[in-house]
Design an enzyme around this catalytic site. Structure first.
Site, PDB file in Angstrom:
ATOM      1  N   ASN A  13      15.838  -9.859  42.079  1.00 21.58           N
ATOM      2  CA  ASN A  13      15.493 -10.337  43.525  1.00 21.58           C
ATOM      3  C   ASN A  13      14.128 -10.745  43.294  1.00 21.58           C
ATOM      4  OD1 ASN A  13      15.190 -10.775  46.190  1.00 21.58           O
ATOM      5  ND2 ASN A  13      14.727  -8.603  46.898  1.00 21.58           N
ATOM      6  N   LYS A  15      12.104 -12.313  45.352  1.00 17.01           N
ATOM      7  CA  LYS A  15      11.682 -12.245  46.701  1.00 17.01           C
ATOM      8  C   LYS A  15      10.912 -13.570  46.737  1.00 17.01           C
ATOM      9  CE  LYS A  15      11.443  -7.450  46.477  1.00 17.01           C
ATOM     10  NZ  LYS A  15      10.860  -6.036  46.873  1.00 17.01           N
ATOM     11  N   HIS A  98      18.578  -6.970  52.799  1.00 20.69           N
ATOM     12  CA  HIS A  98      17.368  -6.212  52.236  1.00 20.69           C
ATOM     13  C   HIS A  98      16.458  -5.672  53.346  1.00 20.69           C
ATOM     14  CE1 HIS A  98      13.821  -5.600  49.755  1.00 20.69           C
ATOM     15  NE2 HIS A  98      14.775  -5.600  48.730  1.00 20.69           N
ATOM     16  N   GLU A 100      13.363  -5.719  53.669  1.00 20.19           N
ATOM     17  CA  GLU A 100      12.220  -6.354  53.907  1.00 20.19           C
ATOM     18  C   GLU A 100      12.793  -7.663  55.113  1.00 20.19           C
ATOM     19  OE1 GLU A 100      10.090  -6.228  49.653  1.00 20.19           O
ATOM     20  OE2 GLU A 100      11.152  -8.005  50.281  1.00 20.19           O
ATOM     21  N   GLU A 170      19.158   0.996  48.290  1.00 25.43           N
ATOM     22  CA  GLU A 170      17.369   0.754  48.203  1.00 25.43           C
ATOM     23  C   GLU A 170      17.000   1.790  49.090  1.00 25.43           C
ATOM     24  OE1 GLU A 170      16.444  -3.006  45.983  1.00 25.43           O
ATOM     25  OE2 GLU A 170      16.525  -3.347  48.013  1.00 25.43           O
ATOM     26  N   GLY A 176       8.740  -1.425  46.148  1.00 19.62           N
ATOM     27  CA  GLY A 176       7.515  -2.025  46.196  1.00 19.62           C
ATOM     28  C   GLY A 176       6.215  -0.829  46.172  1.00 19.62           C
ATOM     29  N   SER A 216      12.089   0.061  42.890  1.00 19.89           N
ATOM     30  CA  SER A 216      11.385   0.326  41.611  1.00 19.89           C
ATOM     31  C   SER A 216      11.942   0.606  40.306  1.00 19.89           C
ATOM     32  CB  SER A 216      10.341   1.330  42.004  1.00 19.89           C
ATOM     33  OG  SER A 216       9.496   0.944  43.251  1.00 19.89           O
TER      34      SER A 216
END
Length: 255
Positions: A13, A15, A98, A100, A170, A176, A216
């Site tokens: 991914n 991003k 996701h 985010e 996740e 992150g 991660s």
């Protein structure tokens, strides 16, 4: 992993990283490194990079995915992309929900479900993300939340359509941050997801669904994480922007 029952999938991914030129260069660097992969290899890239990525990956075992899809086929939705647009551009997979997207762009469990249905109806494979915050974990809500998010995302998804769904666990506290769930925590979280699927579709069907771990995962910890029975691959963030690191994770999925 249990490759006898379900596919192992390593998906990057990216991003909001890489221009089209840089995307093509990175894929060219990756191709020989992952050519002998014993798993599916996917790169989910920014929308602007899709044409360049599809062209660069042509003829290789790398498949290209998108990072978002809208739930409407067309209309006044400035900045959004419809599923049919992605299909025509050569996209095979799409990341949905996701954390985010949920945090910064007001995604909800309801819109995640609608986007999932739109993707599936267009013939895309949906990589649906679920995960708890640190506060929710500390309060003991991990299992409850993961089961809820999973069932909400799969509302009105048929057992046949489920064949084109990947769930990515996740934990929000591990995205992150450099903090990774332990292999046992990842296996447990993925197990909660699989249990939720079993409650709706039955255990036999649940055993066929690929459940990734994201948060991660990197070259150093991938082998341990992927050794767990419920971890069927990874949704990789930062490490997918480095060809060598990504290839190490792909190789770890061969175990």
């Amino acid at each position: 992993m249990n490759k006898a029952k379900r596919a192992a999938v390593i998906a990057g991914n990216w991003k909001m990283n890489k221009t089209p030129k840089a995307a093509a260069a990175l894929i060219e660097e990756m191709k020989p490194l992952v050519a002998d992969a014993d798993c599916k290899v996917v790169l989910c890239v920014p929308a602007i990079d899709i044409p360049a990525a599809v062209a660069a990956a042509k003829g290789s075992n790398i498949e290209i995915g998108a990072e978002n899809v809208h739930f409407k086929a067309s209309g006044a939705y400035t900045g959004e992309i419809a599923a049919d647009m992605l299909v025509e551009a050569g996209v095979k997979y799409v990341v949905i929900g996701h954390s985010e997207r949920r945090q910064y762009f007001a995604e909800t469990d309801q819109t995640v479900n609608l986007r999932t249905l739109a993707a599936l109806n267009a013939g895309l494979t949906a990589i649906v993300c679920v995960g708890e915050t640190l506060e929710q974990r500390e309060l003991g809500y991990t299992e409850t939340l993961l089961k809820y998010q999973t069932k909400m995302a799969l509302t009105n998804v048929t057992a046949e359509q489920l064949k084109n769904v990947i769930i990515a666990y996740e934990p929000v506290w591990a995205i992150g941050t450099g903090v990774t769930a332990t292999a046992d925590q990842a296996d447990e979280g993925n197990g909660f997801v699989r249990a939720a699927i079993a409650e709706v579709y039955g255990q036999e069907v649940a055993e066929t669904v690929t459940v990734q771990y994201g948060g991660s995962m990197n070259a150093a910890n991938a082998e341990e994480l992927l050794s767990k029975v419920n971890v069927d691959g990874g949704l990789i963030g930062g490490a997918s922007l480095k060809a060598q690191d990504f290839s190490v994770i792909v190789k770890a999925a061969a175990q």
